[in-house]
Design a protein around this motif. Structure first.
Motif, mmCIF file in Angstrom:
data_model
loop_
_atom_site.group_PDB
_atom_site.id
_atom_site.type_symbol
_atom_site.label_atom_id
_atom_site.label_comp_id
_atom_site.label_asym_id
_atom_site.label_seq_id
_atom_site.Cartn_x
_atom_site.Cartn_y
_atom_site.Cartn_z
ATOM 1 N N VAL A 183 0.854 -1.185 0.000
ATOM 2 C CA VAL A 183 0.000 0.000 0.000
ATOM 3 C C VAL A 183 0.891 1.237 0.000
ATOM 4 C CG1 VAL A 183 -1.801 1.256 1.230
ATOM 5 C CG2 VAL A 183 -1.732 -1.252 1.332
ATOM 6 N N LEU A 184 0.768 2.067 -1.035
ATOM 7 C CA LEU A 184 1.602 3.259 -1.124
ATOM 8 C C LEU A 184 1.262 4.214 0.018
ATOM 9 C CD1 LEU A 184 3.718 4.894 -2.725
ATOM 10 C CD2 LEU A 184 1.810 5.911 -3.996
ATOM 11 N N LEU A 185 2.281 4.616 0.774
ATOM 12 C CA LEU A 185 2.098 5.565 1.877
ATOM 13 C C LEU A 185 2.419 6.994 1.447
ATOM 14 C CD1 LEU A 185 3.774 3.565 4.797
ATOM 15 C CD2 LEU A 185 1.326 3.941 4.448
ATOM 16 N N ALA A 186 3.563 7.161 0.805
ATOM 17 C CA ALA A 186 4.001 8.497 0.394
ATOM 18 C C ALA A 186 5.181 8.358 -0.550
ATOM 19 C CB ALA A 186 4.397 9.336 1.606
ATOM 20 N N SER A 187 5.378 9.381 -1.373
ATOM 21 C CA SER A 187 6.545 9.454 -2.245
ATOM 22 C C SER A 187 7.281 10.752 -1.954
ATOM 23 C CB SER A 187 6.144 9.407 -3.719
ATOM 24 O OG SER A 187 5.636 8.139 -4.065
ATOM 25 N N TYR A 188 8.600 10.673 -1.957
ATOM 26 C CA TYR A 188 9.422 11.840 -1.648
ATOM 27 C C TYR A 188 10.469 12.036 -2.735
ATOM 28 C CZ TYR A 188 7.363 11.417 2.970
ATOM 29 O OH TYR A 188 6.468 11.336 4.009
ATOM 30 N N PRO A 189 10.761 13.292 -3.072
ATOM 31 C CA PRO A 189 11.826 13.529 -4.053
ATOM 32 C C PRO A 189 13.179 13.176 -3.460
ATOM 33 C CG PRO A 189 11.151 15.589 -3.048
ATOM 34 C CD PRO A 189 10.198 14.550 -2.543
ATOM 35 N N GLN A 190 14.132 12.951 -4.333
ATOM 36 C CA GLN A 190 15.511 12.801 -3.874
ATOM 37 C C GLN A 190 16.149 14.187 -3.832
ATOM 38 O OE1 GLN A 190 17.782 9.289 -5.166
ATOM 39 N NE2 GLN A 190 16.064 8.826 -6.542
ATOM 40 N N THR A 191 16.908 14.426 -2.785
ATOM 41 C CA THR A 191 17.449 15.761 -2.555
ATOM 42 C C THR A 191 18.950 15.711 -2.320
ATOM 43 O OG1 THR A 191 17.128 15.679 -0.147
ATOM 44 C CG2 THR A 191 15.270 16.464 -1.487
ATOM 45 N N VAL B 57 23.204 12.679 -1.384
ATOM 46 C CA VAL B 57 21.861 12.571 -1.947
ATOM 47 C C VAL B 57 21.040 11.702 -1.002
ATOM 48 C CG1 VAL B 57 20.478 11.778 -3.889
ATOM 49 C CG2 VAL B 57 22.717 12.824 -4.292
ATOM 50 N N VAL B 58 19.930 12.254 -0.500
ATOM 51 C CA VAL B 58 19.096 11.530 0.465
ATOM 52 C C VAL B 58 17.630 11.652 0.064
ATOM 53 C CG1 VAL B 58 20.752 12.015 2.313
ATOM 54 C CG2 VAL B 58 18.755 13.493 2.034
ATOM 55 N N ASN B 59 16.801 10.814 0.651
ATOM 56 C CA ASN B 59 15.364 10.895 0.407
ATOM 57 C C ASN B 59 14.801 12.185 1.006
ATOM 58 O OD1 ASN B 59 15.737 8.394 -0.695
ATOM 59 N ND2 ASN B 59 14.728 7.274 0.953
ATOM 60 N N GLY B 60 13.769 12.729 0.378
ATOM 61 C CA GLY B 60 13.241 14.021 0.792
ATOM 62 C C GLY B 60 12.600 14.044 2.154
ATOM 63 N N GLY C 124 22.457 23.984 9.947
ATOM 64 C CA GLY C 124 23.673 24.245 9.192
ATOM 65 C C GLY C 124 23.689 23.604 7.831
ATOM 66 N N LEU C 125 22.755 22.668 7.593
ATOM 67 C CA LEU C 125 22.652 22.008 6.297
ATOM 68 C C LEU C 125 21.312 22.347 5.656
ATOM 69 C CD1 LEU C 125 24.018 18.407 7.046
ATOM 70 C CD2 LEU C 125 25.292 20.436 6.294
ATOM 71 N N VAL C 126 21.284 22.349 4.329
ATOM 72 C CA VAL C 126 20.044 22.557 3.583
ATOM 73 C C VAL C 126 19.927 21.456 2.543
ATOM 74 C CG1 VAL C 126 20.031 25.060 3.942
ATOM 75 C CG2 VAL C 126 21.175 24.094 1.920
ATOM 76 N N GLN C 127 18.709 21.261 2.019
ATOM 77 C CA GLN C 127 18.515 20.259 0.978
ATOM 78 C C GLN C 127 17.746 20.877 -0.177
ATOM 79 O OE1 GLN C 127 15.108 18.208 3.755
ATOM 80 N NE2 GLN C 127 16.186 16.849 2.389
ATOM 81 N N ARG C 128 18.089 20.429 -1.369
ATOM 82 C CA ARG C 128 17.434 20.900 -2.583
ATOM 83 C C ARG C 128 17.035 19.689 -3.425
ATOM 84 N NH1 ARG C 128 17.377 24.646 0.205
ATOM 85 N NH2 ARG C 128 18.325 26.717 -0.098
ATOM 86 N N GLU C 129 15.821 19.747 -3.981
ATOM 87 C CA GLU C 129 15.331 18.648 -4.795
ATOM 88 C C GLU C 129 16.152 18.508 -6.072
ATOM 89 O OE1 GLU C 129 11.323 17.275 -7.290
ATOM 90 O OE2 GLU C 129 11.222 18.943 -5.842
#
Length: 287
Positions: free
Chosen positions: A153-161, A234-237, A244-249
């Motif tokens: 059952v699909l719960l959620a999808s996240y972009p890679q960042t 590169v990590v899951n969104g 001190g760190l930021v993430q970008r899709e």
């Protein structure tokens, strides 16, 4: 095969072995010697006429027959427990068991983890085995291919960042493509991990040059090395970077789907449905 030769003790011991997939740890849990456990499992396999596990590299995995035996052993234990409770006029205690990996527990399921739920921690393969053998009522994992014999059952999808220090030049962009990673030193999981395999495949297909900064197991350690300035990751969104760190899709990498997993015959079991409902409610509350 004579059914009378099936030992309840051997079945129970094999179920513990299936939990650990390691003879030493399983023997310790059973308070018997490792050779004694090995003999129990070997004789059970000989009685059934099928190998119950095999070796893949340095790890042991259950065969389909081994999964079926572990599932039968747990069903038998549950029926005996329910029978004894009925004889003594009690309702059998049923506690939900959830299986997932470290990343899912830390960044996806945090509000679900509470007293009253048994937790099983392991990678994707371990989670699937826990569900197939009934060790877990419900599993949560990232899946590229939907497994046979399990309802997903699909719960959620996240972009890679891409995670980087907030003063990194790429942090000025609102989103990235793989081309923006050219020449970067990356902190990545070990080579055999599915995330590493998929990332390397995408970078190679796009002909993006990169260098290895360091290999690290698990999102927290990857983020720690990024914080130290060793490289980018590169990590899951769903992963929340520390201060001190930021993430970008990264827009040209596929989204990462998280699924809830259970056996088809458990679709209407309250242990499964209540836990699944709780997870969905938790995810709806996420920002």
């Amino acid at each position: 095969m004579e059914l009378g030769r099936l030992s309840a003790d051997a079945l129970a011991s094999f179920a513990v072995f299936a939990d650990h997939l390691n003879f030493t740890r399983a023997a310790e849990a059973l308070h018997i010697s490792q050779p004694a456990l090995h003999v129990k499992v070997q004789r059970l396999a000989e009685t059934l006429g099928h190998p119950l596990y095999l070796r893949q590299g340095r790890r042991l995995v259950l065969t389909p027959e081994g999964e079926a035996v572990a599932r039968f052993a747990r069903d038998l234990d549950a029926r005996v427990t329910a029978f004894l409770a009925e004889i003594h006029g009690r309702s059998p205690a049923r506690t939900p068991t959830l299986a997932a990996g470290e990343g899912a527990y830390l960044y996806l399921l945090g509000d679900v983890v509470r007293p009253g739920i048994h937790l099983v921690n392991g990678d994707r393969a371990h989670t699937l085995t826990a569900v197939r053998t009934r060790r877990a009522d419900l599993g949560v994992a990232v899946l590229d291919v939907l497994p046979a014999g399990i309802d997903a059952v699909l719960l959620a999808s996240y972009p890679q960042t891409l995670v980087m220090p907030e003063d990194h030049p790429l942090a000025a962009l609102s989103s990235l493509t793989l081309a923006d990673l050219a020449g970067s030193a990356l902190v990545v999981p070990p080579p055999a991990g599915p995330h590493r395999i998929a990332l390397e495949r995408a970078l190679r297909a796009a002909e993006i040059p990169w260098t290895l900064a360091v290999e690290a197991e698990g999102w927290p350690l990857l983020l720690h090395f990024v914080s130290l300035g060793i490289g980018l990751a590169v990590v899951n969104g769903c992963v929340t970077p520390p201060p001190g760190l930021v993430q970008r899709e990264i827009t040209d990498l596929p989204a990462v789907p998280y699924y809830a997993l259970h056996l088809p015959d458990r679709a209407d079991d309250p242990l499964v449905t209540d836990l699944l409902s709780e997870i969905r409610t938790t995810l709806r509350r996420r920002p």
